[in-house]
Design an enzyme around this catalytic site. Structure first.
Site, PDB file in Angstrom:
ATOM      1  N   ARG A  78       0.822  -1.211   0.000  1.00  0.00           N
ATOM      2  CA  ARG A  78       0.000   0.000   0.000  1.00  0.00           C
ATOM      3  C   ARG A  78       0.854   1.259   0.000  1.00  0.00           C
ATOM      4  O   ARG A  78       0.552   2.225  -0.703  1.00  0.00           O
ATOM      5  CB  ARG A  78      -0.956  -0.029   1.204  1.00  0.00           C
ATOM      6  CG  ARG A  78      -2.112  -0.982   0.988  1.00  0.00           C
ATOM      7  CD  ARG A  78      -2.977  -1.179   2.203  1.00  0.00           C
ATOM      8  NE  ARG A  78      -4.148  -1.989   1.848  1.00  0.00           N
ATOM      9  CZ  ARG A  78      -5.055  -2.435   2.707  1.00  0.00           C
ATOM     10  NH1 ARG A  78      -4.922  -2.158   3.994  1.00  0.00           N
ATOM     11  NH2 ARG A  78      -6.074  -3.157   2.287  1.00  0.00           N
ATOM     12  N   HIS A 110      -6.015  -0.351  -6.595  1.00  0.00           N
ATOM     13  CA  HIS A 110      -4.965  -1.301  -6.251  1.00  0.00           C
ATOM     14  C   HIS A 110      -4.768  -1.457  -4.749  1.00  0.00           C
ATOM     15  O   HIS A 110      -4.753  -0.492  -4.009  1.00  0.00           O
ATOM     16  CB  HIS A 110      -3.655  -0.801  -6.875  1.00  0.00           C
ATOM     17  CG  HIS A 110      -2.801  -1.882  -7.442  1.00  0.00           C
ATOM     18  ND1 HIS A 110      -1.547  -1.652  -7.936  1.00  0.00           N
ATOM     19  CD2 HIS A 110      -3.020  -3.204  -7.596  1.00  0.00           C
ATOM     20  CE1 HIS A 110      -1.020  -2.771  -8.377  1.00  0.00           C
ATOM     21  NE2 HIS A 110      -1.902  -3.719  -8.183  1.00  0.00           N
ATOM     22  N   GLU A 111      -4.576  -2.713  -4.284  1.00  0.00           N
ATOM     23  CA  GLU A 111      -4.239  -3.038  -2.896  1.00  0.00           C
ATOM     24  C   GLU A 111      -5.229  -2.448  -1.884  1.00  0.00           C
ATOM     25  O   GLU A 111      -4.848  -1.913  -0.850  1.00  0.00           O
ATOM     26  CB  GLU A 111      -2.816  -2.549  -2.567  1.00  0.00           C
ATOM     27  CG  GLU A 111      -1.747  -3.028  -3.511  1.00  0.00           C
ATOM     28  CD  GLU A 111      -1.671  -4.552  -3.609  1.00  0.00           C
ATOM     29  OE1 GLU A 111      -2.234  -5.247  -2.747  1.00  0.00           O
ATOM     30  OE2 GLU A 111      -1.048  -5.051  -4.557  1.00  0.00           O
ATOM     31  N   GLY A 112      -6.499  -2.577  -2.192  1.00  0.00           N
ATOM     32  CA  GLY A 112      -7.531  -2.038  -1.321  1.00  0.00           C
ATOM     33  C   GLY A 112      -7.974  -0.681  -1.815  1.00  0.00           C
ATOM     34  O   GLY A 112      -7.195   0.273  -1.819  1.00  0.00           O
TER      35      GLY A 112
END
Length: 599
Positions: free
Chosen positions: A297, A440-442
């Protein structure tokens, strides 16, 4: 055109703003000095310029394709990756005992930003491998590290993370991939995964898929998730490659941007045995994967800043060389046109880009320093404080750059006018590449929920108080300055807005209206993010202001640019926090009461 990512910006951020010299005094990094770190960044910049940047447009135009048997990539990708591996960049941040350079995270993050700005599609394979290797280093057992980690650091194996499924998306509690114990201690893996970046290619001998799955009989929800190593080809105990594991490529997802990195739908154990090895203890897979995800993140935020930096620098160079129009006060149509950078609205767009990009980069490198302190500082209290601050800032470091640096890429297109909308120039590609990062990534919505629910209310505001102590120190340093005192006052006001909004949201949640409080989490995230970036800008402005009187001629413009961008952010951006705070204090329920059927 202007350099795609100037090293002067990185040396300013690392040495003048975030105190790399102090980090290099820690025992873990004592073998390095400033000259070594700067030489590594010089080498990375050159390699990015010569091997990554030239095929960025090619990888975008000739996206990976699957012929039913094999995935094909542009021929330029493999030589660039091989050059990256030969330079030792993949394992640069890893311990010396596993062949790494043991670089500070601050330096590694800066290096990665250079390659990302040059070509995110090719860098994607390498970034994923580093993240997977970090997870194995932290949670894999000795045998797993020997079989998988060491070949990954050598670049023979690449890595991925396999979380999402077609029916579940970000709701990991609903994953259906199963793991059935085998007599030999391994597991048979069956299920489908979606959106797996780097899930298939021929750039390496093997691909180590890190897969979330539930062991038969596991508790429901996220408490029943375990983590498995599922390689593309099995690996024997002596490290030699075995046969093909039962992973089948269903197809490639066709993306708007970030097209150079394969994005796959994978089937595990569909008609043939697919064998996985458990990492750590059963049912703790999500906590292990979050080790990788939190790192990822922050890297997403840094990557968003890097892509926006490339767009901003291109727009800056273009507008400084493109003549068009005249000043409104000039009534002589026969006079030569001025460069479009002379027009006030173009300057607005350039200042906005600079303020977003360099503010976001500063936050991400601040987080990288926190990582270094948490890992390496011998003082337990410093480690504890760094961990708490990093935990609090991670959702902001992911979400704010991915939102506002995307805006910077949009403004870069606007600076070029109609040319910016064509594929003859890179700014439209950089916008498309960056558009993934809010997802992306949450997603950024998930980051808002995480910030408010877990990171602020969940710990009773303890980390928030630590952050405010550091922000107050910056304010105190600026208050007596004739120019920066105005910004110090504005930052203190914005901090007060966060405090008031937090009390309101916390009180609402405590009264049993958690849904109402969390429905306002995105506005809270933006209020918080803008305030934190303003803090980063005041920090940079303090240093620039102090450096100006004795700066070299070449640095005079650099420091003045910092002060101009700070002024822009405080005059144009920070006032937006008042609107967000007003909305939060109303505790508006529009998002809960709207009839979706009426939309």
């Amino acid at each position: 055109m202007t350099d795609f990512f100037p090293l002067r910006e990185l040396t300013f951020q690392l040495h003048e703003v975030h105190g790399l010299g102090e980090v290099l005094k820690l025992p873990r990094y004592a073998m390095h000095d400033r000259d070594t770190c700067d030489a590594i960044l010089d080498a990375a910049h050159m390699l990015a310029l010569e091997e990554f940047l030239p095929h960025a447009a090619i990888s975008d135009a000739q996206e990976p394709h699957f012929d039913g048997t094999k995935v094909h990539l542009p021929k330029e990708v493999k030589p660039a990756i091989d050059a990256f591996l030969a330079g030792g960049f993949l394992k640069a941040a890893f311990d010396e005992e596993v062949g790494g350079l043991q670089l500070p995270q601050m330096v590694y993050s800066s290096m990665a930003a250079l390659f990302t700005a040059a070509n995110i599609g090719t860098m994607g394979y390498l970034f994923l491998t580093v993240a997977a290797a970090n997870l194995l280093r932290a949670h894999g057992n000795e045998a797993q590290q020997k079989k998988y980690l060491l070949p990954m650091l050598e670049g023979r194996f690449f890595g991925t993370m396999c979380l999402s499924e077609p029916q579940a998306g970000s709701s990991l509690a609903d994953i259906k991939t199963k793991a059935v114990p085998r007599a030999d201690g391994r597991f048979d893996i069956t299920g489908n995964k979606m959106w797996i970046s780097g899930g298939e290619h021929d750039l390496s001998e093997n691909i180590v898929q890190l897969v979330l799955a539930k062991i038969e009989g596991a508790p429901a929800g996220v408490k029943g998730i375990s983590l498995f190593i599922v390689p593309k080809r099995t690996v024997n105990d002596d490290g030699s490659l075995g046969g093909k594991n039962g992973i089948r490529l269903i197809g490639l997802n066709h993306k708007m941007g970030y097209r150079g990195t394969t994005n796959t739908a994978l089937a595990f154990g569909d008609g043939e045995a697919c064998i996985g090895e458990l990492i750590g203890e059963p049912h703790k897979g999500l906590s292990y994967m979050f080790h990788m995800m939190n790192e990822a993140r922050i890297a997403v935020g840094a990557g968003a800043a890097a892509l926006a930096m490339a767009g901003y620098r291109y727009a800056l160079g273009y507008t400084q060389q493109r003549p068009q129009g005249r000043a409104l006060s000039n009534k002589d149509p026969s006079s030569p046109p001025v460069n479009i950078s002379e027009h006030p609205d173009v300057r607005r767009m350039l200042l906005a880009q600079k303020s977003y990009v360099e503010g976001a980069l500063s936050l991400c490198l601040y987080c990288a320093r926190l990582v270094d302190e948490e890992i390496s500082n011998p003082d337990a209290s410093v480690k504890t404080e760094s961990h708490a601050l990093l935990d609090l800032l991670t959702p902001i470091a992911k979400a704010w750059p991915s939102e506002w640096c995307l805006e910077a890429n949009k403004l870069a297109i606007q600076c070029l006018g109609g040319y910016g909308y064509t594929r003859d120039y890179p700014v439209e590609r950089l916008y498309r590449d960056n558009r993934l990062n809010p997802i992306h990534e949450g997603t950024n919505g998930i980051q808002g929920l995480d910030l408010l629910g877990r990171k602020v209310l969940g710990d009773g505001g303890k980390a928030l108080k630590l952050l405010f102590v550091r922000m107050d120190a910056t304010i105190a340093a600026a208050q007596g300055d004739a120019v920066l005192g105005e910004y110090a006052t504005a930052l203190k006001t914005a901090m007060g807005r966060i405090q008031t909004a937090t009390l309101k949201l916390g009180g609402t949640a405590a009264q049993g209206q958690m849904d109402l409080a969390m429905a306002n989490s995105s506005a809270y995230l933006e209020l918080f993010g803008h305030t934190v970036i303003a803090w980063q800008w005041l920090t940079q402005a303090l240093i620039a202001q102090a450096a100006l009187p004795t700066a070299s001629h070449s640095d005079q413009g650099f420091y003045k640019g910092k002060l101009s961008a700070c002024r822009y952010f405080y005059r144009y951006e920070l006032p937006k926090t008042a609107t967000h705070a007003d909305l939060l204090l109303q505790m508006d329920d529009t998002l809960l009461t709207v009839d979706v059927a009426s939309l």
